[in-house]
Design a protein around this motif. Structure first.
Motif, mmCIF file in Angstrom:
data_model
loop_
_atom_site.group_PDB
_atom_site.id
_atom_site.type_symbol
_atom_site.label_atom_id
_atom_site.label_comp_id
_atom_site.label_asym_id
_atom_site.label_seq_id
_atom_site.Cartn_x
_atom_site.Cartn_y
_atom_site.Cartn_z
ATOM 1 N N PRO A 161 35.188 25.953 29.072
ATOM 2 C CA PRO A 161 36.028 25.558 30.216
ATOM 3 C C PRO A 161 37.326 26.377 30.295
ATOM 4 C CG PRO A 161 35.134 23.613 29.158
ATOM 5 C CD PRO A 161 34.771 24.790 28.284
ATOM 6 N N LEU A 162 37.963 26.606 29.170
ATOM 7 C CA LEU A 162 39.186 27.408 29.170
ATOM 8 C C LEU A 162 38.890 28.837 29.599
ATOM 9 C CD1 LEU A 162 42.185 27.801 28.609
ATOM 10 C CD2 LEU A 162 41.596 28.271 26.213
ATOM 11 N N GLY A 163 37.804 29.397 29.067
ATOM 12 C CA GLY A 163 37.415 30.761 29.439
ATOM 13 C C GLY A 163 37.070 30.858 30.911
ATOM 14 N N ASP A 164 36.369 29.842 31.426
ATOM 15 C CA ASP A 164 36.046 29.805 32.855
ATOM 16 C C ASP A 164 37.307 29.807 33.701
ATOM 17 O OD1 ASP A 164 33.321 29.975 33.154
ATOM 18 O OD2 ASP A 164 33.003 27.833 33.464
ATOM 19 N N GLY A 165 38.246 28.964 33.330
ATOM 20 C CA GLY A 165 39.498 28.875 34.074
ATOM 21 C C GLY A 165 40.300 30.161 34.022
ATOM 22 N N LEU A 166 40.356 30.767 32.846
ATOM 23 C CA LEU A 166 41.089 32.024 32.721
ATOM 24 C C LEU A 166 40.402 33.161 33.480
ATOM 25 C CD1 LEU A 166 42.199 31.865 28.976
ATOM 26 C CD2 LEU A 166 43.639 31.602 31.016
ATOM 27 N N THR A 167 39.089 33.153 33.480
ATOM 28 C CA THR A 167 38.348 34.174 34.226
ATOM 29 C C THR A 167 38.604 34.014 35.731
ATOM 30 O OG1 THR A 167 36.644 34.258 32.515
ATOM 31 C CG2 THR A 167 36.053 35.149 34.663
ATOM 32 N N LEU A 168 38.574 32.776 36.203
ATOM 33 C CA LEU A 168 38.875 32.528 37.617
ATOM 34 C C LEU A 168 40.291 32.984 37.948
ATOM 35 C CD1 LEU A 168 38.324 31.407 40.431
ATOM 36 C CD2 LEU A 168 38.929 29.124 39.549
ATOM 37 N N PHE A 169 41.248 32.642 37.090
ATOM 38 C CA PHE A 169 42.634 33.050 37.310
ATOM 39 C C PHE A 169 42.753 34.577 37.333
ATOM 40 C CE2 PHE A 169 46.848 34.224 35.704
ATOM 41 C CZ PHE A 169 47.639 33.633 36.681
ATOM 42 N N ALA A 170 42.014 35.245 36.458
ATOM 43 C CA ALA A 170 42.049 36.717 36.418
ATOM 44 C C ALA A 170 41.506 37.310 37.708
ATOM 45 C CB ALA A 170 41.256 37.233 35.218
ATOM 46 N N TRP A 171 40.371 36.776 38.202
ATOM 47 C CA TRP A 171 39.814 37.271 39.467
ATOM 48 C C TRP A 171 40.786 37.031 40.614
ATOM 49 C CZ3 TRP A 171 36.587 40.897 39.527
ATOM 50 C CH2 TRP A 171 35.516 40.957 38.649
ATOM 51 N N MET A 172 41.386 35.845 40.647
ATOM 52 C CA MET A 172 42.345 35.534 41.711
ATOM 53 C C MET A 172 43.535 36.496 41.655
ATOM 54 S SD MET A 172 42.447 31.394 41.581
ATOM 55 C CE MET A 172 41.708 30.497 42.929
ATOM 56 N N SER A 173 44.050 36.707 40.465
ATOM 57 C CA SER A 173 45.202 37.604 40.298
ATOM 58 C C SER A 173 44.856 39.032 40.695
ATOM 59 C CB SER A 173 45.692 37.568 38.846
ATOM 60 O OG SER A 173 46.096 36.274 38.497
ATOM 61 N N LEU A 174 43.689 39.493 40.276
ATOM 62 C CA LEU A 174 43.276 40.863 40.576
ATOM 63 C C LEU A 174 43.111 41.084 42.084
ATOM 64 C CD1 LEU A 174 42.354 43.674 39.533
ATOM 65 C CD2 LEU A 174 40.020 42.744 39.539
ATOM 66 N N LEU A 175 42.344 40.224 42.730
ATOM 67 C CA LEU A 175 42.086 40.419 44.158
ATOM 68 C C LEU A 175 43.353 40.238 44.986
ATOM 69 C CD1 LEU A 175 38.585 38.764 44.701
ATOM 70 C CD2 LEU A 175 39.146 41.091 44.036
ATOM 71 N N LEU A 176 44.118 39.212 44.674
ATOM 72 C CA LEU A 176 45.365 38.981 45.397
ATOM 73 C C LEU A 176 46.349 40.119 45.149
ATOM 74 C CD1 LEU A 176 46.674 36.897 47.265
ATOM 75 C CD2 LEU A 176 47.509 35.716 45.241
ATOM 76 N N GLY A 177 46.422 40.564 43.906
ATOM 77 C CA GLY A 177 47.324 41.666 43.566
ATOM 78 C C GLY A 177 46.958 42.969 44.257
ATOM 79 N N LEU A 178 45.675 43.302 44.260
ATOM 80 C CA LEU A 178 45.241 44.534 44.929
ATOM 81 C C LEU A 178 45.468 44.450 46.441
ATOM 82 C CD1 LEU A 178 41.963 45.337 42.966
ATOM 83 C CD2 LEU A 178 44.095 46.666 42.957
ATOM 84 N N GLY A 179 45.136 43.308 47.012
ATOM 85 C CA GLY A 179 45.336 43.142 48.451
ATOM 86 C C GLY A 179 46.807 43.198 48.833
#
Length: 173
Positions: A17-35
Motif C-alpha cells: 500500500p505504501l509503495g502504491d501510494g508513493l508510485t501514484l504520487f510520483a506519477w502525479m508529480s512527474l506528469l504535473l511537473g512536465l506539463g
C-alpha cells in the motif's frame, strides 16, 4: 476469503500500500511537473495577445486549473494500468506505450504554438494528439475500464482545444 492474486515477491515495494501510494504520487508529480514546466517555458507572449481569437476562447486563468486536473487524472489512469498485474502484460505495455506517445504530442503542442508561433504546426500536432489519445483511452479501457474513463475529460478538452487551435489559425492566416 483469501485474495486470489499471488503474494508480492519479497522486497517488491511497488505492490505494498505504501509503495502504491508513493508510485501514484510520483506519477502525479512527474506528469504535473512536465506539463507545468512546459507551460512555464512557453508562456503566452505579446504575439499570442495580438492574435485574433474566437468568442469561445476561454479566459487565461482557466487553463492552469484545467490542465492541472487533467494531468492528475492522466496520472491516476496510468497508475491504474501499470499496477494491474492481472491484465495481459502485452496489453499493459501497449497501453503504456500509447500513453507515452500521446503525452509527448501533448508536450510538443505548447512549444509549437507559443514557442514557434505556429498555430498551423500546433494544429497538426493536436490532430495527431487527438488520435493518439483516443487510441490510448481505448487501450486503457481494455486493461482497466476506469482508467479509460478517466481520460474522457482529457479527450473532451483536447477536442475543444483542437477546434480552438484551428479557429485561431484560420482567423490569423
Amino acid at each position: 476469503m483469501k485474495d486470489p492474486r499471488p503474494e508480492p515477491a519479497s522486497g517488491d515495494f511497488s505492490t505494498t500500500p505504501l509503495g502504491d501510494g508513493l508510485t501514484l504520487f510520483a506519477w502525479m508529480s512527474l506528469l504535473l511537473g512536465l506539463g507545468a514546466g512546459t507551460g512555464a517555458l512557453f508562456a503566452p507572449d505579446a504575439w499570442y495577445l495580438a492574435l485574433l481569437k474566437p468568442t469561445f476562447n476561454p479566459p487565461a486563468w482557466l487553463f492552469g486549473p484545467v490542465w492541472s486536473a487533467l494531468y492528475l487524472m492522466m496520472a491516476v489512469a496510468l497508475w491504474l494500468v501499470r499496477r494491474d498485474r492481472d491484465a495481459d502484460p502485452v496489453q499493459r505495455r501497449r497501453a503504456s506505450t500509447l500513453f507515452a506517445v500521446q503525452f509527448v504530442l501533448n508536450l510538443l503542442w505548447t512549444p509549437l504554438f507559443f514557442g514557434l508561433h505556429s498555430p498551423g504546426l500546433a494544429f497538426v500536432d493536436i490532430c495527431l494528439l487527438w488520435i493518439a489519445l483516443l487510441t490510448t483511452m481505448l487501450a486503457f479501457g481494455r486493461v482497466r475500464p476506469l482508467a479509460g474513463y478517466l481520460l474522457l475529460p482529457y479527450l473532451l478538452w483536447v477536442s475543444f482545444a483542437l477546434v480552438l487551435n484551428g479557429t485561431i489559425w484560420l482567423m490569423n492566416a
